[in-house]
Design an enzyme around this catalytic site. Structure first.
Site, PDB file in Angstrom:
ATOM      1  N   GLU A   1      23.928  50.929  78.398  1.00 51.46           N
ATOM      2  CA  GLU A   1      22.378  51.312  77.122  1.00 51.46           C
ATOM      3  C   GLU A   1      21.244  50.920  78.595  1.00 51.46           C
ATOM      4  O   GLU A   1      20.703  51.794  78.925  1.00 51.46           O
ATOM      5  CB  GLU A   1      22.256  50.389  76.236  1.00 51.46           C
ATOM      6  CG  GLU A   1      21.187  50.495  75.377  1.00 51.46           C
ATOM      7  CD  GLU A   1      21.050  49.967  74.028  1.00 51.46           C
ATOM      8  OE1 GLU A   1      21.644  50.017  73.545  1.00 51.46           O
ATOM      9  OE2 GLU A   1      20.515  48.650  74.524  1.00 51.46           O
TER      10      GLU A   1
ATOM     11  N   ASN B   1      15.653  38.873  68.677  1.00 57.76           N
ATOM     12  CA  ASN B   1      15.304  40.374  69.024  1.00 57.76           C
ATOM     13  C   ASN B   1      15.653  41.693  68.160  1.00 57.76           C
ATOM     14  O   ASN B   1      14.644  42.101  66.953  1.00 57.76           O
ATOM     15  CB  ASN B   1      15.965  40.969  70.251  1.00 57.76           C
ATOM     16  CG  ASN B   1      16.119  39.643  70.938  1.00 57.76           C
ATOM     17  OD1 ASN B   1      14.992  39.462  71.586  1.00 57.76           O
ATOM     18  ND2 ASN B   1      16.766  39.111  72.401  1.00 57.76           N
TER      19      ASN B   1
HETATM   20  N1  COA Z   1      21.068  29.272  67.561  1.00 56.67           N
HETATM   21  C1  COA Z   1      19.549  28.692  67.868  1.00 56.67           C
HETATM   22  N2  COA Z   1      19.362  29.294  68.958  1.00 56.67           N
HETATM   23  C2  COA Z   1      19.937  30.194  69.771  1.00 56.67           C
HETATM   24  C3  COA Z   1      21.515  29.867  69.504  1.00 56.67           C
HETATM   25  C4  COA Z   1      22.024  29.199  68.207  1.00 56.67           C
HETATM   26  N3  COA Z   1      23.442  29.741  67.993  1.00 56.67           N
HETATM   27  N4  COA Z   1      22.212  30.392  70.584  1.00 56.67           N
HETATM   28  C5  COA Z   1      21.359  31.250  71.707  1.00 56.67           C
HETATM   29  N5  COA Z   1      19.444  30.930  70.655  1.00 56.67           N
HETATM   30  C6  COA Z   1      18.770  31.001  71.548  1.00 56.67           C
HETATM   31  C7  COA Z   1      18.303  30.300  72.956  1.00 56.67           C
HETATM   32  O1  COA Z   1      18.053  28.959  72.882  1.00 56.67           O
HETATM   33  C8  COA Z   1      17.839  31.084  73.616  1.00 56.67           C
HETATM   34  O2  COA Z   1      16.219  30.730  73.340  1.00 56.67           O
HETATM   35  P1  COA Z   1      14.931  29.911  74.154  1.00 56.67           P
HETATM   36  O3  COA Z   1      14.540  31.112  74.792  1.00 56.67           O
HETATM   37  O4  COA Z   1      14.324  29.494  72.971  1.00 56.67           O
HETATM   38  O5  COA Z   1      15.397  28.746  75.022  1.00 56.67           O
HETATM   39  C9  COA Z   1      17.500  32.208  73.164  1.00 56.67           C
HETATM   40  O6  COA Z   1      18.553  32.113  72.011  1.00 56.67           O
HETATM   41  C10 COA Z   1      18.287  33.105  74.277  1.00 56.67           C
HETATM   42  O7  COA Z   1      19.940  32.700  74.561  1.00 56.67           O
HETATM   43  P2  COA Z   1      19.915  32.626  76.017  1.00 56.67           P
HETATM   44  O8  COA Z   1      21.116  31.613  75.506  1.00 56.67           O
HETATM   45  O9  COA Z   1      19.393  32.595  76.368  1.00 56.67           O
HETATM   46  O10 COA Z   1      21.317  34.172  76.116  1.00 56.67           O
HETATM   47  P3  COA Z   1      20.619  35.808  75.855  1.00 56.67           P
HETATM   48  O11 COA Z   1      19.271  35.997  76.698  1.00 56.67           O
HETATM   49  O12 COA Z   1      21.888  36.290  76.417  1.00 56.67           O
HETATM   50  O13 COA Z   1      20.747  36.427  74.584  1.00 56.67           O
HETATM   51  C11 COA Z   1      20.806  37.163  72.478  1.00 56.67           C
HETATM   52  C12 COA Z   1      21.338  36.234  73.557  1.00 56.67           C
HETATM   53  C13 COA Z   1      21.802  37.277  71.462  1.00 56.67           C
HETATM   54  C14 COA Z   1      19.769  36.988  71.984  1.00 56.67           C
HETATM   55  C15 COA Z   1      21.263  38.352  73.011  1.00 56.67           C
HETATM   56  O14 COA Z   1      22.018  38.617  73.547  1.00 56.67           O
HETATM   57  C16 COA Z   1      20.546  40.014  71.722  1.00 56.67           C
HETATM   58  O15 COA Z   1      19.201  40.447  71.841  1.00 56.67           O
HETATM   59  N6  COA Z   1      21.622  40.485  71.424  1.00 56.67           N
HETATM   60  C17 COA Z   1      21.110  41.455  70.649  1.00 56.67           C
HETATM   61  C18 COA Z   1      20.650  42.973  71.311  1.00 56.67           C
HETATM   62  C19 COA Z   1      22.654  43.305  71.857  1.00 56.67           C
HETATM   63  O16 COA Z   1      23.099  42.495  72.489  1.00 56.67           O
HETATM   64  N7  COA Z   1      21.945  44.321  73.124  1.00 56.67           N
HETATM   65  C20 COA Z   1      22.742  44.730  74.032  1.00 56.67           C
HETATM   66  C21 COA Z   1      23.174  46.119  73.354  1.00 56.67           C
HETATM   67  S1  COA Z   1      22.862  47.353  75.001  1.00 56.67           S
END
Ligand code: COA
Length: 502
Positions: A294, A384
């Protein structure tokens, strides 16, 4: 401004300022904007519209619009409009801190849907009528065709559906983007659908341009600005270990003849961990890889440059400023190796299933049975959105979800008894990876899955508590297919809300 980008005389007549164009968007309308993961979003009109809305607000008038996009945008769009409380409803994906806050305060509606579904839901009219489209393009040809920008997303659908179109022609986008895109005009609603004629990630099935009747265009605004993308953090120890587990898994799959030497087309989600996995692949043993994904992040650009990746198909770039400069410098090289498509096709279930994609996405938490929450912290607060993770996870050949085993300095276990919100059910989740290890859930029944996930993926601080929960759930003797203690299943989240520690 650089060389002329608007070659069509009819559209040149519509050039005006962003302020004048923004005034053509009345309150209460649905606006389809370009933009996907911080790329190709309109940069001037939304900010001018935010100012326009602020002026009305100051006069005591209510002025709000609904904003539909491809995916996330940037502070100049989501941030600016949310700041003035100008967004009534937002769809289908966002990652803006101000938007997130307004949504979680209940001041903005947000429809979080699979990205492959957006166009068909819009065509079916579920979101109402699309009044205006505001689309960034890299240029306009003499005969009025639009050269798409650094993302395509839903632009084709918005242009087709909107009564009126406002174009932002961005001189800051490389003119060498021309020819990189593949805009498919063959989609239809059932029962008139035809097979999507793609059997390889590098197949081209559409047009290089977006098509728009010139009479629909009510304004053309010239800009000269870069996409606002942030830097990726350097892979930390956790993400390096996640990448290592995944690479080892791929090597074993090749050894067992379940994957070819050059794997299968890769899909890589957004975020730092996904980017670190790409860095791992770039240093790894696999050659001649392809991507059907994507978003194209820095890691994929590096892999194209090194030759590890033969080609990549996506709907948008999501690059750091340095990677953006690299793209612009060597645009001819990348244009031969990158295809940008509409998100209907980049995320199309039929194509994903046929090509056998390896889907790799981040998550917030997984439960012991393999259900995954990608979107809601503590079950209620949106982070997100689901984005394309569901499109790829359900239809991919292998679906991987990854996360560090703890969050917030170790206060939260990302492996929990029961997820507080479900985006991907246990049926769509095959591999769970944390820095602790990898759980291959294929071919396992629920209780076997639980032991595998806890043993391989949970953090040592939480592993005994998870095993204790699982054993007591089994000992209850009730519902032995997927044992749970219902009164306790969400108590970890409740404890965190009350004490700040799971
Ligand atoms: N409970 C609370 N907060 C959590 C958590 C949990 N279990 N797991 C992660 N977080 C928080 C982190 O602390 C971080 O917060 P901060 O920015 O305030 O520090 C934030 O979520 C992002 O986590 P990070 O470990 O940096 O992971 P990431 O950048 O890989 O993002 C998602 C993880 C899930 C948020 C991200 O992958 C996402 O938005 N996914 C949904 C969409 C998707 O998968 N798109 C791709 C399709 S092509």
């Amino acid at each position: 401004m650089t060389a002329p980008r608007i070659l069509c005389p009819q559209l040149r007549e519509r050039i005006m300022s962003a302020k004048e164009a923004a005034a053509l968007i009345p309150s209460g309308v649905n606006v389809g904007m370009s933009g996907f993961t911080g790329a190709g979003y309109p940069k001037a009109v939304p900010q001018a519209l935010a100012e326009h809305i602020r002026e009305h607000r100051d006069r005591g008038e209510n002025y709000r619009i609904s904003v539909w996009t491809g995916a996330s945008t940037a502070p100049e769009l989501d941030g600016a409009l949310a700041e003035v409380d100008g967004i009534e409803m937002r769809l289908p994906y966002q990652s803006d801190p101000v938007c997130r806050q307004k949504i979680n305060e209940g001041r903005m509606e947000y429809i979080d849907i699979h990205l492959s579904h957006v166009a068909q839901h819009a065509w079916s009219g579920f979101f109402g009528k699309l009044d205006v489209a505001v689309i960034e393009v890299a240029g306009v040809t003499e005969d009025g065709k639009l050269i798409p920008s650094s993302s395509i997303g839903n632009n084709k659908t918005w242009i087709d559906q909107a009564d009126k179109v406002i174009l932002e022609v961005n001189h800051g986008q490389s003119s060498g983007l021309e020819g990189m895109h593949d805009v498919y005009y063959g989609t239809a609603l059932p029962p008139r659908r035809k097979p999507i004629q793609m059997t390889a990630p590098d197949d081209r099935i559409g047009e290089k341009y977006l098509l728009c009747p010139p009479e629909k265009v009510i304004a053309v605004v010239e800009t000269n600005a870069q996409d606002r993308n942030s830097r990726f953090s350097d892979p930390d120890e956790n993400s390096r270990r996640i990448a290592q587990h995944l690479l080892k898994f791929f090597e074993m799959e090749v050894e067992d003849n379940r994957l070819p030497q050059n794997l299968l087309p890769l899909q890589s989600g957004v975020g730092n961990i996904a980017n670190a996995v790409l860095a791992g692949l770039n240093d790894g043993p696999f050659e001649n890889l392809t991507a059907y994904t994507e978003v194209l992040q820095d890691g994929m650009l590096d892999m194209l440059k090194s030759g590890k990746l033969r080609m990549a198909s996506a709907t948008a770039f999501s690059l750091s400023p340095e990677a953006n400069r690299e793209l612009a410098r060597n645009i001819d090289f990348y244009r031969e190796r990158i295809i940008l498509r509409t998100q209907e096709i980049s995320n199309h279930p039929e194509v994903i299933r046929r090509l056998g994609i390896i889907a790799m996405n981040g998550m917030i938490e997984a439960d012991i049975y393999g259900n995954v929450n990608s979107t809601h912290v503590m079950g209620s607060r949106i982070m997100n959105g689901i984005g394309g993770s569901g499109d790829f996870a359900r239809n991919g050949y292998i679906s991987v979800f990854m996360t560090p085993s703890t969050a917030k300095g170790g206060a939260i276990s990302t492996i929990v008894p029961m997820v507080s919100h479900v985006d991907h059910t246990e049926h769509d989740v095959q591999i769970v990876v944390t820095e602790q290890g990898l759980a291959d859930l294929r071919g396992l029944a629920p209780r076997q899955r639980a032991l595998k996930i806890v043993e391989n993926c949970a953090h040592p601080d939480f592993k005994p508590k998870l095993l204790d929960y699982f054993e007591r759930a089994c000992a209850s003797g009730r519902g032995m297919h997927t044992p749970h203690l219902l009164g306790e299943a969400l108590s970890w989240h409740q404890r965190f809300e009350e004490t700040g520690q799971m």
